[in-house]
Design a protein around this motif. Structure first.
Motif, PDB file in Angstrom:
ATOM      1  N   GLN A  60       0.823  -1.218   0.000  1.00 39.72           N
ATOM      2  CA  GLN A  60       0.000   0.000   0.000  1.00 39.72           C
ATOM      3  C   GLN A  60       0.852   1.261   0.000  1.00 39.72           C
ATOM      4  O   GLN A  60       0.426   2.296  -0.469  1.00 39.72           O
ATOM      5  N   ASN A  61       2.044   1.162   0.576  1.00 35.49           N
ATOM      6  CA  ASN A  61       2.923   2.327   0.691  1.00 35.49           C
ATOM      7  C   ASN A  61       4.265   2.045   0.037  1.00 35.49           C
ATOM      8  O   ASN A  61       5.283   1.990   0.721  1.00 35.49           O
ATOM      9  N   PRO A  62       4.287   1.860  -1.271  1.00 35.90           N
ATOM     10  CA  PRO A  62       5.572   1.563  -1.902  1.00 35.90           C
ATOM     11  C   PRO A  62       6.538   2.734  -1.724  1.00 35.90           C
ATOM     12  O   PRO A  62       6.130   3.890  -1.684  1.00 35.90           O
ATOM     13  N   LEU A  63       7.806   2.385  -1.581  1.00 38.67           N
ATOM     14  CA  LEU A  63       8.815   3.428  -1.448  1.00 38.67           C
ATOM     15  C   LEU A  63       8.892   4.208  -2.755  1.00 38.67           C
ATOM     16  O   LEU A  63       8.927   3.634  -3.824  1.00 38.67           O
ATOM     17  N   SER A  64       8.884   5.505  -2.629  1.00 40.29           N
ATOM     18  CA  SER A  64       8.978   6.303  -3.841  1.00 40.29           C
ATOM     19  C   SER A  64      10.380   6.192  -4.412  1.00 40.29           C
ATOM     20  O   SER A  64      11.350   6.155  -3.683  1.00 40.29           O
ATOM     21  N   GLU A  65      10.432   6.113  -5.707  1.00 41.16           N
ATOM     22  CA  GLU A  65      11.724   6.037  -6.369  1.00 41.16           C
ATOM     23  C   GLU A  65      12.266   7.450  -6.514  1.00 41.16           C
ATOM     24  O   GLU A  65      11.747   8.259  -7.271  1.00 41.16           O
ATOM     25  N   LYS A  66      13.290   7.739  -5.754  1.00 40.98           N
ATOM     26  CA  LYS A  66      13.926   9.047  -5.826  1.00 40.98           C
ATOM     27  C   LYS A  66      15.260   8.882  -6.524  1.00 40.98           C
ATOM     28  O   LYS A  66      15.882   7.825  -6.436  1.00 40.98           O
ATOM     29  N   PRO A  67      15.714   9.946  -7.174  1.00 46.20           N
ATOM     30  CA  PRO A  67      17.044   9.839  -7.764  1.00 46.20           C
ATOM     31  C   PRO A  67      18.071   9.671  -6.643  1.00 46.20           C
ATOM     32  O   PRO A  67      17.864  10.136  -5.523  1.00 46.20           O
ATOM     33  N   PRO A  68      19.169   8.982  -6.912  1.00 47.86           N
ATOM     34  CA  PRO A  68      20.174   8.777  -5.873  1.00 47.86           C
ATOM     35  C   PRO A  68      20.732  10.112  -5.381  1.00 47.86           C
ATOM     36  O   PRO A  68      20.791  11.092  -6.127  1.00 47.86           O
ATOM     37  N   TRP A 172       8.077   2.749  17.296  1.00 52.56           N
ATOM     38  CA  TRP A 172       8.275   3.792  16.295  1.00 52.56           C
ATOM     39  C   TRP A 172       8.975   3.202  15.061  1.00 52.56           C
ATOM     40  O   TRP A 172       8.571   3.471  13.929  1.00 52.56           O
ATOM     41  N   LEU A 173      10.009   2.409  15.286  1.00 52.81           N
ATOM     42  CA  LEU A 173      10.723   1.801  14.156  1.00 52.81           C
ATOM     43  C   LEU A 173       9.822   0.864  13.360  1.00 52.81           C
ATOM     44  O   LEU A 173       9.858   0.863  12.138  1.00 52.81           O
ATOM     45  N   ARG A 174       8.996   0.068  14.048  1.00 47.88           N
ATOM     46  CA  ARG A 174       8.061  -0.832  13.354  1.00 47.88           C
ATOM     47  C   ARG A 174       7.062  -0.034  12.527  1.00 47.88           C
ATOM     48  O   ARG A 174       6.754  -0.380  11.396  1.00 47.88           O
ATOM     49  N   ASP A 175       6.525   1.031  13.129  1.00 43.92           N
ATOM     50  CA  ASP A 175       5.456   1.796  12.477  1.00 43.92           C
ATOM     51  C   ASP A 175       5.963   2.819  11.465  1.00 43.92           C
ATOM     52  O   ASP A 175       5.263   3.145  10.508  1.00 43.92           O
ATOM     53  N   ASN A 176       7.151   3.368  11.691  1.00 46.85           N
ATOM     54  CA  ASN A 176       7.626   4.489  10.881  1.00 46.85           C
ATOM     55  C   ASN A 176       8.983   4.296  10.234  1.00 46.85           C
ATOM     56  O   ASN A 176       9.428   5.152   9.484  1.00 46.85           O
ATOM     57  N   ARG A 178      10.171   2.564   7.835  1.00 41.06           N
ATOM     58  CA  ARG A 178      10.237   2.605   6.361  1.00 41.06           C
ATOM     59  C   ARG A 178      10.299   4.033   5.839  1.00 41.06           C
ATOM     60  O   ARG A 178      10.860   4.300   4.790  1.00 41.06           O
ATOM     61  N   SER A 179       9.696   4.962   6.592  1.00 43.69           N
ATOM     62  CA  SER A 179       9.671   6.352   6.126  1.00 43.69           C
ATOM     63  C   SER A 179      11.067   6.950   6.069  1.00 43.69           C
ATOM     64  O   SER A 179      11.300   7.919   5.336  1.00 43.69           O
ATOM     65  N   LEU A 180      12.024   6.401   6.817  1.00 43.34           N
ATOM     66  CA  LEU A 180      13.388   6.925   6.777  1.00 43.34           C
ATOM     67  C   LEU A 180      14.030   6.730   5.407  1.00 43.34           C
ATOM     68  O   LEU A 180      15.002   7.381   5.085  1.00 43.34           O
ATOM     69  N   TRP A 181      13.475   5.819   4.611  1.00 43.01           N
ATOM     70  CA  TRP A 181      14.010   5.590   3.275  1.00 43.01           C
ATOM     71  C   TRP A 181      13.463   6.590   2.269  1.00 43.01           C
ATOM     72  O   TRP A 181      13.950   6.674   1.150  1.00 43.01           O
ATOM     73  N   THR A 182      12.445   7.344   2.653  1.00 37.80           N
ATOM     74  CA  THR A 182      11.865   8.305   1.720  1.00 37.80           C
ATOM     75  C   THR A 182      12.243   9.740   2.058  1.00 37.80           C
ATOM     76  O   THR A 182      11.887  10.654   1.345  1.00 37.80           O
TER      77      THR A 182
END
Length: 184
Positions: A60-68, A172-176, A178-182
């Protein structure tokens, strides 16, 4: 036994079974080399609701593809992380009365930190975007491995003696996490 998800089994010299959900929702089972399929199936059956929850969340929340990141920007973040983790590690090692070896700052896709049997510590630079209590938890978690090289009750008792509310950081790590990758 059929499961409502596909999975890959990765055999290694580990002693326990573990399941990993990658950011794209892939399920990986890490198993000891001679682990029978029946044991793996039983393990997956027990963890099925947890697995489905995180597979669905990833899809549902795929990581957005950002340029490196440009190398200069990435190096700047790594330097900031090195400064933060060097200070926090020294501080908490003093409180915990443990020693450690080298500190490395990396970008690991599946780990926030690690501690080798020699006491060398690795931290993921992306943690600098997490709340302070999460950084403290990761540092204390890795230093606790200097007393207990496992994830036993004794290990978590070491963490709790330093950070009584460490479970909030875990949540926090379980819930959030993944957001550190965006962020960048």
């Amino acid at each position: 036994m059929n499961h409502p998800f596909e999975y890959e089994i990765i055999y290694s010299n580990r002693k326990t079974l573990a399941v990993q959900i990658t950011p794209d929702g892939t399920v990986k089972v890490r198993a000891p080399r001679r682990c029978p399929n029946s044991t793996i199936n039983h393990f997956l059956q027990e963890k099925q609701s947890w697995i489905l929850k995180y597979v669905n969340k990833a899809k549902q929340n795929p990581l957005s593809e950002k340029p490196p990141l440009p190398p200069s920007e990435r190096n700047r973040y790594i330097k900031i992380a090195r400064d933060i983790f060097t200070q926090k590690t020294a501080y908490y090692a003093g409180i915990m009365h443990v020693t450690y070896g080298r500190i490395s700052i990396r970008e690991q896709k599946t780990r926030w930190g690690s501690c080798s049997s020699e006491g060398n510590l690795n931290y993921n630079w992306r943690l600098i975007f997490a709340p302070e209590e999460v950084l403290n938890y990761i540092v204390v978690h890795e230093l606790a491995h200097r007393r207990e090289m496992n994830h036993s009750k004794a290990f978590y008792a070491v963490i709790e003696s330093i950070l009584p509310e460490y479970k909030k950081a875990q949540k926090w790590l379980r819930d959030n996490g993944r957001s550190l990758w965006t962020v960048v």
